[in-house]
Design a protein around this motif. Structure first.
Motif, short mmCIF file in Angstrom:
data_model
loop_
_atom_site.label_atom_id
_atom_site.label_comp_id
_atom_site.label_asym_id
_atom_site.label_seq_id
_atom_site.Cartn_x
_atom_site.Cartn_y
_atom_site.Cartn_z
N ALA A 1 11.08 -8.07 -10.58
CA ALA A 1 9.60 -8.48 -9.99
C ALA A 1 9.47 -7.96 -8.39
CB ALA A 1 9.45 -10.04 -10.08
N GLY A 2 10.75 -8.11 -7.85
CA GLY A 2 10.69 -7.48 -6.37
C GLY A 2 10.17 -6.21 -6.22
N PHE A 3 10.61 -5.26 -6.91
CA PHE A 3 10.14 -4.02 -7.06
C PHE A 3 8.54 -4.03 -7.08
CE2 PHE A 3 9.08 0.28 -8.89
CZ PHE A 3 9.48 0.97 -7.94
N VAL A 4 8.12 -4.66 -7.98
CA VAL A 4 6.51 -4.66 -8.21
C VAL A 4 5.98 -5.16 -6.97
CG1 VAL A 4 4.83 -5.71 -9.48
CG2 VAL A 4 6.95 -5.04 -10.79
N ASP A 5 6.48 -6.25 -6.43
CA ASP A 5 6.00 -7.02 -5.10
C ASP A 5 6.06 -5.90 -3.87
OD1 ASP A 5 5.17 -9.22 -6.29
OD2 ASP A 5 7.01 -10.23 -5.42
N HIS A 6 7.35 -5.10 -4.10
CA HIS A 6 7.65 -4.00 -2.84
C HIS A 6 6.33 -3.05 -2.95
CE1 HIS A 6 9.64 -1.52 -0.25
NE2 HIS A 6 9.40 -0.45 -1.11
N ILE A 7 6.01 -2.28 -4.07
CA ILE A 7 5.20 -1.25 -4.38
C ILE A 7 3.64 -1.80 -3.85
CG2 ILE A 7 6.55 0.26 -5.70
CD1 ILE A 7 4.81 -0.69 -7.95
N ASP A 8 3.60 -3.03 -4.39
CA ASP A 8 2.17 -3.78 -4.31
C ASP A 8 2.04 -3.61 -2.46
OD1 ASP A 8 -0.08 -4.68 -5.70
OD2 ASP A 8 0.38 -6.65 -4.85
N GLU A 9 3.07 -4.02 -1.72
CA GLU A 9 2.96 -4.22 -0.24
C GLU A 9 2.88 -2.94 0.40
OE1 GLU A 9 5.70 -7.14 0.38
OE2 GLU A 9 4.61 -8.83 -0.58
N ASN A 10 3.75 -1.69 -0.20
CA ASN A 10 3.74 -0.49 0.37
C ASN A 10 3.07 0.20 -0.58
OD1 ASN A 10 6.26 -1.27 2.39
ND2 ASN A 10 6.47 -2.68 0.58
N GLU A 11 2.00 0.86 0.39
CA GLU A 11 1.18 1.93 -0.44
C GLU A 11 1.75 3.13 -0.55
OE1 GLU A 11 -3.10 2.93 0.47
OE2 GLU A 11 -3.27 0.80 1.07
N PRO A 12 2.38 3.79 0.28
CA PRO A 12 3.27 4.94 0.05
C PRO A 12 4.04 4.95 -1.19
CG PRO A 12 3.28 4.47 2.48
CD PRO A 12 2.73 3.08 1.62
N CYS A 13 4.96 3.79 -1.37
CA CYS A 13 5.73 3.43 -2.50
C CYS A 13 4.88 3.48 -3.80
CB CYS A 13 6.71 2.58 -2.24
SG CYS A 13 7.78 2.78 -0.81
N GLU A 14 3.92 2.86 -3.66
CA GLU A 14 3.20 2.70 -5.06
C GLU A 14 2.48 4.02 -5.45
OE1 GLU A 14 -0.53 0.33 -4.14
OE2 GLU A 14 -0.35 -0.28 -6.41
N HIS A 15 2.07 4.71 -4.33
CA HIS A 15 1.86 6.17 -4.70
C HIS A 15 2.58 7.04 -5.28
CE1 HIS A 15 -1.30 9.29 -4.25
NE2 HIS A 15 -0.49 9.90 -3.71
N ARG A 16 4.01 7.07 -4.74
CA ARG A 16 4.86 7.73 -5.19
C ARG A 16 5.28 7.36 -6.63
NH1 ARG A 16 9.35 9.17 -0.84
NH2 ARG A 16 7.98 10.00 0.62
N PHE A 17 5.30 5.89 -6.85
CA PHE A 17 5.69 5.37 -8.23
C PHE A 17 4.61 5.87 -9.16
CE2 PHE A 17 5.41 1.70 -11.09
CZ PHE A 17 6.57 1.95 -11.66
N ASP A 18 3.25 5.78 -8.56
CA ASP A 18 2.37 6.19 -9.68
C ASP A 18 2.45 7.71 -9.97
OD1 ASP A 18 0.24 5.07 -10.86
OD2 ASP A 18 -1.12 6.54 -9.78
N GLN A 19 2.62 8.45 -9.11
CA GLN A 19 3.19 9.97 -9.47
C GLN A 19 4.33 10.22 -10.34
OE1 GLN A 19 3.27 11.91 -5.27
NE2 GLN A 19 1.25 12.84 -5.75
N TRP A 20 5.21 9.29 -10.04
CA TRP A 20 6.40 9.46 -10.80
C TRP A 20 6.23 9.07 -12.27
CZ3 TRP A 20 9.12 5.52 -13.15
CH2 TRP A 20 10.51 5.75 -13.74
N ARG A 21 5.42 8.10 -12.39
CA ARG A 21 5.09 7.79 -13.82
C ARG A 21 4.21 8.62 -14.55
NH1 ARG A 21 3.06 1.66 -14.16
NH2 ARG A 21 2.85 1.99 -16.33
N THR A 22 3.27 9.21 -13.59
CA THR A 22 2.47 10.29 -14.24
C THR A 22 3.51 11.51 -14.63
OG1 THR A 22 0.72 9.73 -13.12
CG2 THR A 22 0.62 11.93 -13.88
N ASN A 23 4.49 11.91 -13.86
CA ASN A 23 5.20 13.05 -14.38
C ASN A 23 5.96 12.68 -15.37
OD1 ASN A 23 4.39 14.69 -11.98
ND2 ASN A 23 6.11 14.14 -10.90
N ILE A 24 6.55 11.62 -15.64
CA ILE A 24 7.33 11.19 -16.71
C ILE A 24 6.58 11.16 -17.99
CG2 ILE A 24 8.63 9.50 -17.86
CD1 ILE A 24 10.01 10.59 -15.57
#
Ligand SMILES: [Zn+2]
Length: 60
Positions: free
Chosen positions: A27-50
């Motif tokens: 849950a800490g990671f979810v909170d983290h990307i929720d509070e950090n837009e750059p990380c959320e954006h990268r995570f979104d790109q990562w998921r899209t790539n996968i």
């Protein structure tokens, strides 16, 4: 931050994108990307790539 007595690469409690320490592995990671837009954006790109383009280019 803390003393680097044990420097292990396998540490699930850090953000893989910015290296920040998370409050908890899951849950800490979810909170983290929720509070950090750059990380959320990268995570979104990562998921899209996968999901869509396995083995595609990694544009950092
Ligand atoms: Zn991060």
């Amino acid at each position: 931050m803390s003393t680097n007595s044990t420097r292990e690469w396998v540490d699930p409690i850090v953000c893989p994108f910015c290296g920040d320490e998370l409050q908890s592995p899951g849950a800490g990671f979810v909170d983290h990307i929720d509070e950090n837009e750059p990380c959320e954006h990268r995570f979104d790109q990562w998921r899209t790539n996968i999901a869509g383009d396995i083995g595609g280019e990694w544009t950092g």
